[in-house]
Design a protein around this motif. Structure first.
Motif, PDB file in Angstrom:
ATOM      1  N   GLY A   1     -25.120 -44.490   0.920  1.00 33.16           N
ATOM      2  CA  GLY A   1     -23.946 -44.754   1.748  1.00 33.16           C
ATOM      3  C   GLY A   1     -24.170 -45.864   2.752  1.00 33.16           C
ATOM      4  N   THR A   2     -23.073 -46.483   3.141  1.00 33.29           N
ATOM      5  CA  THR A   2     -23.093 -47.506   4.177  1.00 33.29           C
ATOM      6  C   THR A   2     -21.936 -47.239   5.127  1.00 33.29           C
ATOM      7  N   GLN A   3     -22.200 -47.304   6.414  1.00 32.70           N
ATOM      8  CA  GLN A   3     -21.203 -46.947   7.431  1.00 32.70           C
ATOM      9  C   GLN A   3     -20.241 -48.108   7.674  1.00 32.70           C
ATOM     10  N   VAL A   4     -18.962 -47.798   7.642  1.00 35.83           N
ATOM     11  CA  VAL A   4     -17.921 -48.746   8.020  1.00 35.83           C
ATOM     12  C   VAL A   4     -17.170 -48.163   9.208  1.00 35.83           C
ATOM     13  N   THR A   5     -17.098 -48.932  10.276  1.00 35.63           N
ATOM     14  CA  THR A   5     -16.393 -48.504  11.476  1.00 35.63           C
ATOM     15  C   THR A   5     -15.357 -49.566  11.833  1.00 35.63           C
ATOM     16  N   VAL A   6     -14.106 -49.140  11.954  1.00 32.48           N
ATOM     17  CA  VAL A   6     -13.019 -50.058  12.279  1.00 32.48           C
ATOM     18  C   VAL A   6     -12.455 -49.665  13.637  1.00 32.48           C
ATOM     19  N   SER A   7     -12.503 -50.596  14.552  1.00 34.77           N
ATOM     20  CA  SER A   7     -11.999 -50.337  15.897  1.00 34.77           C
ATOM     21  C   SER A   7     -10.560 -50.812  16.024  1.00 34.77           C
ATOM     22  N   SER A   8      -9.818 -50.127  16.863  1.00 30.53           N
ATOM     23  CA  SER A   8      -8.395 -50.478  17.044  1.00 30.53           C
ATOM     24  C   SER A   8      -8.216 -51.514  18.129  1.00 30.53           C
TER      25      SER A   8
ATOM     26  N   MET B   1     -12.768 -55.301   1.261  1.00 34.37           N
ATOM     27  CA  MET B   1     -11.845 -54.524   2.078  1.00 34.37           C
ATOM     28  C   MET B   1     -11.161 -55.459   3.076  1.00 34.37           C
ATOM     29  N   ASN B   2      -9.865 -55.624   2.917  1.00 40.51           N
ATOM     30  CA  ASN B   2      -9.078 -56.469   3.805  1.00 40.51           C
ATOM     31  C   ASN B   2      -8.088 -55.624   4.600  1.00 40.51           C
ATOM     32  N   SER B   3      -7.533 -56.219   5.632  1.00 42.90           N
ATOM     33  CA  SER B   3      -6.536 -55.529   6.468  1.00 42.90           C
ATOM     34  C   SER B   3      -7.031 -54.140   6.864  1.00 42.90           C
ATOM     35  N   LEU B   4      -8.237 -54.097   7.349  1.00 47.36           N
ATOM     36  CA  LEU B   4      -8.848 -52.819   7.683  1.00 47.36           C
ATOM     37  C   LEU B   4      -8.081 -52.097   8.792  1.00 47.36           C
ATOM     38  N   LYS B   5      -8.086 -50.768   8.677  1.00 46.65           N
ATOM     39  CA  LYS B   5      -7.425 -49.916   9.654  1.00 46.65           C
ATOM     40  C   LYS B   5      -8.443 -48.937  10.237  1.00 46.65           C
ATOM     41  N   PRO B   6      -8.199 -48.430  11.424  1.00 48.44           N
ATOM     42  CA  PRO B   6      -9.139 -47.446  12.001  1.00 48.44           C
ATOM     43  C   PRO B   6      -9.362 -46.246  11.079  1.00 48.44           C
ATOM     44  N   GLU B   7      -8.355 -45.870  10.316  1.00 47.93           N
ATOM     45  CA  GLU B   7      -8.511 -44.729   9.413  1.00 47.93           C
ATOM     46  C   GLU B   7      -9.378 -45.039   8.194  1.00 47.93           C
ATOM     47  N   ASP B   8      -9.810 -46.279   8.052  1.00 46.79           N
ATOM     48  CA  ASP B   8     -10.780 -46.628   7.006  1.00 46.79           C
ATOM     49  C   ASP B   8     -12.206 -46.326   7.440  1.00 46.79           C
ATOM     50  N   THR B   9     -12.386 -45.950   8.692  1.00 43.99           N
ATOM     51  CA  THR B   9     -13.718 -45.613   9.195  1.00 43.99           C
ATOM     52  C   THR B   9     -14.302 -44.448   8.417  1.00 43.99           C
ATOM     53  N   ALA B  10     -15.479 -44.669   7.830  1.00 42.84           N
ATOM     54  CA  ALA B  10     -16.117 -43.664   6.972  1.00 42.84           C
ATOM     55  C   ALA B  10     -17.463 -44.190   6.510  1.00 42.84           C
ATOM     56  N   VAL B  11     -18.238 -43.304   5.909  1.00 46.95           N
ATOM     57  CA  VAL B  11     -19.400 -43.728   5.141  1.00 46.95           C
ATOM     58  C   VAL B  11     -18.914 -43.969   3.716  1.00 46.95           C
ATOM     59  N   TYR B  12     -19.256 -45.131   3.191  1.00 50.88           N
ATOM     60  CA  TYR B  12     -18.812 -45.522   1.858  1.00 50.88           C
ATOM     61  C   TYR B  12     -19.975 -45.392   0.872  1.00 50.88           C
ATOM     62  N   TYR B  13     -19.677 -44.757  -0.263  1.00 52.34           N
ATOM     63  CA  TYR B  13     -20.688 -44.496  -1.280  1.00 52.34           C
ATOM     64  C   TYR B  13     -20.259 -45.102  -2.612  1.00 52.34           C
ATOM     65  N   CYS B  14     -21.203 -45.643  -3.341  1.00 52.90           N
ATOM     66  CA  CYS B  14     -20.910 -45.986  -4.728  1.00 52.90           C
ATOM     67  C   CYS B  14     -21.523 -44.916  -5.631  1.00 52.90           C
TER      68      CYS B  14
END
Length: 124
Positions: A117-124, A83-96
């Motif tokens: 799941g794994t938590q991804v948090t993107v700060s602005s 995941m590149n160029s992350l944005k705050p709206e990418d914040t979520a729990v990610y599941y495969c």
């Protein structure tokens, strides 16, 4: 028994990168499409990316296209999401998840055997 274990999430600033991994066990890994989904607080779980068993076919949601890359290593039974160029709206729990062999879509119901799941948090 099929198990999927995700890792690699964390806190990242906007514009940064993260690489998620999902290790599978208990299935003939290379025979299955694998997908990544994500679920933000208060929202439905949504499709992000999928990859065929061989790795040649990949599909992405419009929201991540051009920024995220899905890949797999069948010898290690692992699927990745770069995941590149992350944005705050990418914040979520990610599941495969594993796509059912009789399904061809990318709705949630087309997949079974979810990871925790794994938590991804993107700060602005």
């Amino acid at each position: 028994q099929v198990q999927l274990v995700e890792s690699g999430g964390g806190l990242q600033q906007a514009g940064g990168s993260l690489r998620l991994s999902c290790v599978a066990s208990g299935l003939g890994f290379s025979n299955y499409y694998m997908g990544w989904f994500r679920q933000a607080p208060g929202k439905e779980r949504e499709f992000a990316a999928t990859i065929s068993g061989s790795g040649f076919t990949k599909n992405y949601a419009d929201s991540v296209k051009g920024r995220f890359t899905i890949s797999r290593d069948n010898a290690r039974k692992t699927v990745f999401l770069q995941m590149n160029s992350l944005k705050p709206e990418d914040t979520a729990v990610y599941y495969c998840a594993v796509r059912l062999p009789t399904r061809w879509g990318n709705a949630r119901d087309d997949y079974n055997y979810w990871g925790q799941g794994t938590q991804v948090t993107v700060s602005s």
